[in-house]
Enzyme design. Sequence first.
Site, short mmCIF file in Angstrom:
data_model
loop_
_atom_site.label_atom_id
_atom_site.label_comp_id
_atom_site.label_asym_id
_atom_site.label_seq_id
_atom_site.Cartn_x
_atom_site.Cartn_y
_atom_site.Cartn_z
N SER A 44 50.58 43.65 35.72
CA SER A 44 49.88 42.40 35.44
C SER A 44 50.88 41.27 35.16
O SER A 44 51.69 40.95 36.01
CB SER A 44 48.91 42.61 34.29
OG SER A 44 47.98 41.57 34.19
N ASP A 131 40.23 46.97 40.84
CA ASP A 131 40.85 46.03 39.89
C ASP A 131 40.06 44.72 39.90
O ASP A 131 39.99 44.03 40.92
CB ASP A 131 42.30 45.78 40.29
CG ASP A 131 43.09 45.05 39.21
OD1 ASP A 131 42.50 44.25 38.46
OD2 ASP A 131 44.32 45.28 39.13
N HIS A 166 42.52 47.98 36.65
CA HIS A 166 43.71 47.23 36.25
C HIS A 166 44.48 48.05 35.23
O HIS A 166 44.14 48.07 34.05
CB HIS A 166 43.28 45.88 35.66
CG HIS A 166 44.39 44.92 35.46
ND1 HIS A 166 45.03 44.30 36.50
CD2 HIS A 166 44.99 44.45 34.32
CE1 HIS A 166 45.95 43.47 36.04
NE2 HIS A 166 45.96 43.57 34.71
#
Length: 340
Positions: A44, A131, A166
Amino acid sequence: MPRHRFLAPTLALVTALSGMAARAAEPLPHFKIDRNELSVSGLSSGAFMAAQLQVAYSATFKGAGIVAGGPYYCAAGNMAYAGICMGQVLLVYPNASLMSAAARQFETAGQIDKLSNLKKRRLYVFSGTKDTVVKQPAVNATVSFFKQVGVPASQLLYVNDIPAGHAVITPTHGNACDANAAPYISHCDVNGLGYDQSGALLAHIHGKLQPKATSLAGRMVTFNQRAFASSGTGMAEEAFLYVPPSCDAGQACKVHVAIHGCEQSAEKVGKNFIADTGYNEWAENNRMLVLYPQVNASTVPFNPKGCWDWFGYTGPTYAWKAGPQMSAIKAMVDALGKAR
């Protein structure tokens, strides 16, 4: 059998884990390192940072693992573009050509290393099909960007067909595969086997590895990050380094920088990112130091979710070699290899 005999191992484990926070930070130790075997990865905001480090310091890092991250300089110093860079704006996705053009301008100005270095670099890029935080169109742009700035297709591995949310993906630890939730570590199966993301990206970057360790004999060092980064950078006072016995014994060691995502620092999730993502087990038998730099949530600079700076909250140089967080991480890597 007395009850305390059952409790002893549990108490010892709790004591060992809590000791990570209890021990006072020490200076970053020095080792013999192989400067041809330096790499970086992240999730991320940590993936955006890994991409920035690979581009800005392309002469230093052999390769990068980018897990759910958008292309270099995507936000162009403007937080208003963050949604686009994360693939959250329908039908408006990052333009890799604009990012590659910006990188070439920075190269010409001497603000980043020569992009021609990227022809020799190896990239692992990952995007889970489930995600919902950094969606695949944004990660597709990351792949396009690196191809445009010179990474050969044969050296770029893009994994985009696993139904993951994610997260950093492990064979056993964490949430269900499709979760998009803290601590942003999930386990997924591929063809009946647990997917080992840290092993996959390290092997792609560094080549064939020795088997991962089933237990750890190394040490986790809590070190003073203020020696490299002031509070104004948003970086935490303390960070972590995993040291295998081979590195303590003076062998030449690789270095991997593993960068957490938003709301994933040790302050927020404790040992999860530094202990459960698998890097240490692969490092143990492969003469590899693992550096875990840290960013915490803060109001000054304004960073309420503890994200790495990929949109400019530390100032306009954030994506260049001179960027406060960028230069701090580079300085840590350099310091690891100082004469003992």
